[in-house]
Write a protein that holds these residues in place. Structure first.
Motif, PDB file in Angstrom:
ATOM      1  N   TYR A  60       0.805  -1.154   0.055  1.00  0.00           N
ATOM      2  CA  TYR A  60      -0.155   0.113  -0.065  1.00  0.00           C
ATOM      3  C   TYR A  60       0.812   1.261  -0.117  1.00  0.00           C
ATOM      4  CZ  TYR A  60      -3.983  -3.237   1.305  1.00  0.00           C
ATOM      5  OH  TYR A  60      -4.771  -4.100   1.095  1.00  0.00           O
ATOM      6  N   LEU A  61       1.850   1.485   0.860  1.00  0.00           N
ATOM      7  CA  LEU A  61       2.639   2.511   0.802  1.00  0.00           C
ATOM      8  C   LEU A  61       3.559   2.815  -0.422  1.00  0.00           C
ATOM      9  CD1 LEU A  61       4.069   1.785   4.673  1.00  0.00           C
ATOM     10  CD2 LEU A  61       2.719   3.753   3.973  1.00  0.00           C
ATOM     11  N   LEU A  62       3.827   1.608  -0.855  1.00  0.00           N
ATOM     12  CA  LEU A  62       4.716   1.826  -2.240  1.00  0.00           C
ATOM     13  C   LEU A  62       3.963   2.486  -3.384  1.00  0.00           C
ATOM     14  CD1 LEU A  62       6.796  -1.511  -2.056  1.00  0.00           C
ATOM     15  CD2 LEU A  62       7.704   0.870  -2.203  1.00  0.00           C
ATOM     16  N   LEU A  63       2.387   2.461  -3.256  1.00  0.00           N
ATOM     17  CA  LEU A  63       1.775   3.098  -4.269  1.00  0.00           C
ATOM     18  C   LEU A  63       2.084   4.603  -4.314  1.00  0.00           C
ATOM     19  CD1 LEU A  63      -0.789   2.769  -5.983  1.00  0.00           C
ATOM     20  CD2 LEU A  63      -2.244   3.179  -4.179  1.00  0.00           C
ATOM     21  N   VAL A  64       2.429   5.308  -3.245  1.00  0.00           N
ATOM     22  CA  VAL A  64       2.654   6.830  -3.123  1.00  0.00           C
ATOM     23  C   VAL A  64       3.982   7.103  -4.085  1.00  0.00           C
ATOM     24  CG1 VAL A  64       3.550   8.765  -1.865  1.00  0.00           C
ATOM     25  CG2 VAL A  64       1.736   7.287  -0.815  1.00  0.00           C
ATOM     26  N   PRO A  65       5.003   6.445  -3.967  1.00  0.00           N
ATOM     27  CA  PRO A  65       6.202   6.702  -4.929  1.00  0.00           C
ATOM     28  C   PRO A  65       5.779   6.216  -6.419  1.00  0.00           C
ATOM     29  CG  PRO A  65       6.819   5.064  -3.694  1.00  0.00           C
ATOM     30  CD  PRO A  65       5.428   5.647  -2.894  1.00  0.00           C
ATOM     31  N   PRO A  98      -3.185  -1.692   9.100  1.00  0.00           N
ATOM     32  CA  PRO A  98      -3.126  -0.142   9.653  1.00  0.00           C
ATOM     33  C   PRO A  98      -2.040   0.228  10.447  1.00  0.00           C
ATOM     34  CG  PRO A  98      -5.353  -1.442  10.170  1.00  0.00           C
ATOM     35  CD  PRO A  98      -4.128  -2.589   9.769  1.00  0.00           C
ATOM     36  N   LEU A  99      -1.553  -0.775  11.418  1.00  0.00           N
ATOM     37  CA  LEU A  99      -0.367  -0.228  12.085  1.00  0.00           C
ATOM     38  C   LEU A  99       0.933  -0.029  11.302  1.00  0.00           C
ATOM     39  CD1 LEU A  99       0.854   0.654  15.358  1.00  0.00           C
ATOM     40  CD2 LEU A  99       1.145  -2.224  15.252  1.00  0.00           C
ATOM     41  N   GLY A 100       1.130  -1.100  10.472  1.00  0.00           N
ATOM     42  CA  GLY A 100       2.021  -0.989   9.471  1.00  0.00           C
ATOM     43  C   GLY A 100       2.246   0.466   8.422  1.00  0.00           C
ATOM     44  N   VAL A 101       0.956   0.639   8.063  1.00  0.00           N
ATOM     45  CA  VAL A 101       0.687   1.963   7.158  1.00  0.00           C
ATOM     46  C   VAL A 101       0.944   3.243   7.860  1.00  0.00           C
ATOM     47  CG1 VAL A 101      -1.089   3.219   6.044  1.00  0.00           C
ATOM     48  CG2 VAL A 101      -1.027   0.714   5.582  1.00  0.00           C
ATOM     49  N   ALA A 102       0.234   3.232   9.286  1.00  0.00           N
ATOM     50  CA  ALA A 102       0.649   4.424  10.106  1.00  0.00           C
ATOM     51  C   ALA A 102       1.886   4.608  10.195  1.00  0.00           C
ATOM     52  CB  ALA A 102      -0.210   4.235  11.238  1.00  0.00           C
ATOM     53  N   LEU A 125       5.126   7.613   8.547  1.00  0.00           N
ATOM     54  CA  LEU A 125       6.130   8.655   8.969  1.00  0.00           C
ATOM     55  C   LEU A 125       7.092   9.054   8.413  1.00  0.00           C
ATOM     56  CD1 LEU A 125       6.590   6.956  12.659  1.00  0.00           C
ATOM     57  CD2 LEU A 125       5.694   9.252  12.209  1.00  0.00           C
ATOM     58  N   PHE A 126       7.570   8.247   7.316  1.00  0.00           N
ATOM     59  CA  PHE A 126       8.452   8.561   6.310  1.00  0.00           C
ATOM     60  C   PHE A 126       8.023   9.266   4.941  1.00  0.00           C
ATOM     61  CE2 PHE A 126       9.453   4.713   8.585  1.00  0.00           C
ATOM     62  CZ  PHE A 126      11.063   5.024   9.046  1.00  0.00           C
ATOM     63  N   ILE A 127       6.692   9.423   5.029  1.00  0.00           N
ATOM     64  CA  ILE A 127       5.980  10.080   3.695  1.00  0.00           C
ATOM     65  C   ILE A 127       5.324  11.289   4.062  1.00  0.00           C
ATOM     66  CG2 ILE A 127       4.112   9.878   2.091  1.00  0.00           C
ATOM     67  CD1 ILE A 127       4.452   6.681   2.121  1.00  0.00           C
ATOM     68  N   ASP A 128       4.402  11.450   5.374  1.00  0.00           N
ATOM     69  CA  ASP A 128       3.688  12.456   6.057  1.00  0.00           C
ATOM     70  C   ASP A 128       3.500  12.240   7.410  1.00  0.00           C
ATOM     71  OD1 ASP A 128       1.742  14.651   6.728  1.00  0.00           O
ATOM     72  OD2 ASP A 128       2.255  15.178   4.492  1.00  0.00           O
ATOM     73  N   TRP A 129       4.240  12.993   8.059  1.00  0.00           N
ATOM     74  CA  TRP A 129       4.069  12.537   9.370  1.00  0.00           C
ATOM     75  C   TRP A 129       2.999  13.167  10.158  1.00  0.00           C
ATOM     76  CZ3 TRP A 129       3.166  16.538  13.270  1.00  0.00           C
ATOM     77  CH2 TRP A 129       3.342  17.688  12.887  1.00  0.00           C
ATOM     78  N   ARG A 130       2.022  14.286   9.599  1.00  0.00           N
ATOM     79  CA  ARG A 130       0.951  14.447  10.209  1.00  0.00           C
ATOM     80  C   ARG A 130      -0.201  13.469  10.024  1.00  0.00           C
ATOM     81  NH1 ARG A 130       3.539  18.267   7.463  1.00  0.00           N
ATOM     82  NH2 ARG A 130       4.124  20.182   8.608  1.00  0.00           N
ATOM     83  N   ILE A 131      -0.216  12.766   8.771  1.00  0.00           N
ATOM     84  CA  ILE A 131      -1.215  11.679   8.453  1.00  0.00           C
ATOM     85  C   ILE A 131      -1.023  10.507   9.520  1.00  0.00           C
ATOM     86  CG2 ILE A 131      -2.145  10.215   6.896  1.00  0.00           C
ATOM     87  CD1 ILE A 131      -1.810  12.207   4.515  1.00  0.00           C
ATOM     88  N   SER A 132       0.263  10.239   9.569  1.00  0.00           N
ATOM     89  CA  SER A 132       0.828   9.187  10.328  1.00  0.00           C
ATOM     90  C   SER A 132       0.271   9.470  11.809  1.00  0.00           C
ATOM     91  CB  SER A 132       2.366   9.200  10.489  1.00  0.00           C
ATOM     92  OG  SER A 132       2.760   8.259  11.287  1.00  0.00           O
ATOM     93  N   VAL A 133       0.343  10.476  12.320  1.00  0.00           N
ATOM     94  CA  VAL A 133       0.021  10.986  13.828  1.00  0.00           C
ATOM     95  C   VAL A 133      -1.560  10.586  13.892  1.00  0.00           C
ATOM     96  CG1 VAL A 133      -0.241  12.675  15.495  1.00  0.00           C
ATOM     97  CG2 VAL A 133       1.869  12.354  14.133  1.00  0.00           C
ATOM     98  N   ALA A 134      -2.219  11.217  13.025  1.00  0.00           N
ATOM     99  CA  ALA A 134      -3.597  11.033  12.837  1.00  0.00           C
ATOM    100  C   ALA A 134      -4.086   9.623  12.848  1.00  0.00           C
ATOM    101  CB  ALA A 134      -4.277  11.902  11.660  1.00  0.00           C
ATOM    102  N   MET A 135      -3.497   9.022  12.215  1.00  0.00           N
ATOM    103  CA  MET A 135      -3.734   7.562  12.249  1.00  0.00           C
ATOM    104  C   MET A 135      -3.478   6.790  13.603  1.00  0.00           C
ATOM    105  SD  MET A 135      -2.201   6.113   8.480  1.00  0.00           S
ATOM    106  CE  MET A 135      -3.223   6.580   6.993  1.00  0.00           C
ATOM    107  N   LEU A 136      -2.280   7.137  14.013  1.00  0.00           N
ATOM    108  CA  LEU A 136      -1.768   6.602  15.240  1.00  0.00           C
ATOM    109  C   LEU A 136      -2.715   6.990  16.660  1.00  0.00           C
ATOM    110  CD1 LEU A 136       2.060   6.985  14.983  1.00  0.00           C
ATOM    111  CD2 LEU A 136       0.554   4.729  14.963  1.00  0.00           C
ATOM    112  N   LEU A 137      -3.293   8.196  16.664  1.00  0.00           N
ATOM    113  CA  LEU A 137      -4.200   8.833  17.485  1.00  0.00           C
ATOM    114  C   LEU A 137      -5.475   8.223  17.648  1.00  0.00           C
ATOM    115  CD1 LEU A 137      -3.552  12.636  17.623  1.00  0.00           C
ATOM    116  CD2 LEU A 137      -2.679  10.876  19.168  1.00  0.00           C
TER     117      LEU A 137
END
Length: 578
Positions: free
Chosen positions: A35-40, A142-146, A150-162
């Motif tokens: 899923y994450l590799l879809l971004v690059p 979801p945990l792995g994606v969150a 962190l290496f793509i956009d930390w804001r979205i990562s923090v929202a996921m983790l919260l």
């Protein structure tokens, strides 16, 4: 909960558990990576950089291939554990039930036990074989994606983790509501199962009293309680699912808002924003799946609790040291026992039954006569004192050694839905046909067999339903004769038989008890009179003992009992005066 379920895996399969968990974790992390590799990949495509797109696409294909490989491994291992677990767990439960005190079964009905051994074990098997992968994947992806975010956009990562702990709290609240409702539903379903079995087995009684259809209130009430419990379970489940689903969608909207905001701020490209939204949807999908799996997971957890609870029932302490039985005698040494604490059924019983003698136990109903026989067979352990069989305390003997010395014939005869021959062979499966026929002839079972369509191979129905009470007693006596144990425990059950059946059963009893040590709860006057020793029980104590002649001369409780029985034996109906 998962630790508890994995603790039920049979020992020969426990080495597969780490492999299963490793395969599930590897599959979930590979899926998150894909899923994450879809971004690059999308960023490179929108930038028309095909070289960079192919580079990341190849990594994505490798991640997808890993998902397939680890998915196959976890499915194969999970199925192997699940199938083996069903067989192993049911065998373990069967062995545990075999080692429980026999008296335990008098307070536990067949309905709940059947549900635990069959349905609950199947639920646990499904959890290991199929559900565990989906549950862990719905958490790890979801945990792995969150974390990867962190290496793509930390804001979205923090929202996921919260969002994760909030979802956990909502799910925990739903679990508590479901668990109570599920336990009530299980109890209601178990009662309904028992009532259905009872309804099928007791048709003659129910019909004779018109207690079928609307008249069978017990079954109707049990089914009504089951329907009510199912409804309450649904009402306890739905609110949690709705709240959880709404919150998951709210989390997705927040993630989309953050991604769009990053484009508006110029921090990321439109392509990256599209990719972030796509990844966010992949983050949300397993969470939705988790909500859908919640009921099945909670049901499996409740099933594991019930199986664990049954396995935790204390076993009858088993002696491990072999003993060599002595003379076939029975001794009660200051024995006290009660089914409930503080309510003794027998108190301070002391007597002995020498080898080769007959002891008759008489007394009013509730005096403790049948309990005395149960203590000899170690259905229960005494509260104090000692019961010795074959010159050894029954608690110091392995169960097989003790029961090999005893032949038991009780009032309530249970025959299995097998052939007459199989029912007689219960105690000695290796008996020859000649031995079986000799025992059957001595108990007058051959008279029954002659009129059955398939002779000894005729099935007798559930509980021996195709035979009369006297015929079932004859089969039970043949069973005891074939076992040929030196000590006979006999709860005479001829009082409800017709004269012919009584005479036939009595002849079988005489054959069974010849040259044996006998303890008989006596109802027939002839049995009482010919006993070497008579014990008169009342209130769990021996109030009189001696021979028939001695006790009649004493003119006490036994004499009153004898005279009353003698008068009753001559009772008859007189024609009404015209």
């Amino acid at each position: 909960m998962i630790r508890k379920v994995l603790g039920l895996v049979p020992g020969e399969l426990t080495h597969l558990t780490p492999k299963l968990l490793a395969a599930i974790i590897a599959q979930a992390l590979s899926q998150a990576a894909a899923y994450l590799l879809l971004v690059p990949v999308l960023e490179a495509l929108f930038d028309n950089d095909l070289g960079r797109a192919w580079f990341w696409a190849l990594w994505m294909l490798a991640a997808v291939a890993a998902v397939v490989v680890f998915g196959y491994l976890q499915a194969a291992i999970g199925l192997r554990i699940g199938v083996g677990m069903q067989r192993g767990l049911q065998t373990r439960l069967g062995d545990h039930l075999n080692a429980l005190p026999l008296g335990w079964f008098e307070t536990h009905s067949a309905g709940p036990l059947s549900r635990i051994v069959v349905e609950n074990v199947r639920e646990i098997q499904g959890l290991i074989a199929y559900l565990l992968t989906k549950v862990l994947t719905s958490i790890l992806v979801p945990l792995g994606v969150a974390l990867g975010m962190l290496f793509i956009d930390w804001r979205i990562s923090v929202a996921m983790l919260l969002a994760a702990p909030v979802l956990f709290l909502i799910n925990s609240a739903a679990n508590r509501a479901y668990s109570g409702a599920d336990e009530r539903m299980h109890a209601a379903a178990a009662e309904a199962d028992s009532r259905v079995v009872e309804f099928a087995q007791a048709q003659p009684v129910l019909r004779s009293f018109g207690a079928v259809g609307p008249g069978n209130r017990a079954l109707d009430d049990a089914l009504a309680r089951q329907r009510s419990a199912i409804s309450r379970l649904m009402f306890a489940t739905v609110p949690g699912l709705i709240v959880f689903g709404l919150f998951v969608q709210a989390v997705f909207l927040v993630l989309v808002y953050i991604a769009v905001g990053r484009v508006t701020d110029g921090a990321v490209s439109a392509a990256a924003a599209i990719a972030l939204i796509a990844v966010s949807s992949r983050f949300i999908e397993p969470l939705n799946q988790a909500a859908q799996l919640g009921n099945a997971l909670r049901s499996a957890a409740a099933a594991a609790d019930r199986v664990t609870g049954l396995l935790a029932e204390p076993l009858l302490p088993e002696a491990n040291t072999p003993v060599e039985p002595g003379a076939p005698s029975v001794v009660f040494d200051d024995v006290s026992f009660g089914y409930l604490p503080g309510a003794p059924v027998v108190s301070n019983l002391t007597f002995s039954v020498p080898a080769g003698t007959t002891t008759a136990v008489v007394g009013p109903s509730g005096a403790g006569k049948t309990t005395l026989l149960r203590l000899v067979a170690r259905f229960y352990d005494v509260d104090s004192g000692r019961v010795a069989v074959g010159e050894h305390d029954v608690r110091a003997q392995p169960s097989e050694t003790l029961l090999n010395q005893l032949s038991l014939v009780f009032q309530n005869v249970y025959l299995f839905n097998q052939s007459v021959a199989d029912n007689i062979r219960i105690g000695r499966p290796d008996a020859t046909d000649a031995e079986l026929r000799r025992a059957a002839t001595a108990a007058n079972v051959d008279e029954i067999v002659d009129r059955l369509p398939d002779g000894f191979d005729t099935a007798v129905g559930e509980g021996g339903a195709t035979l009369s009470g006297g015929e079932r007693q004859r089969v039970s006596i043949a069973r005891a004769l074939l076992e040929d144990a030196p000590i006979v425990l006999l709860d005479e059950a001829t009082s409800a038989l017709d004269p012919h059946s009584e005479a036939v059963v009595v002849r079988g009893v005489h054959e069974l008890t010849r040259d044996k040590t006998v303890i008989v709860v006596a109802h027939r006057l002839a049995t009482i009179a010919h006993a070497d020793q008579i014990l008169f029980l009342d209130g769990g104590r021996i109030v009189e003992r001696g021979t028939h002649t001695e006790l009649l001369a004493h003119n006490g409780r036994y004499a009153d009992f004898w005279n009353e029985r003698s008068r009753a034996s001559g009772w008859r109906l007189e024609p009404a005066p015209v």
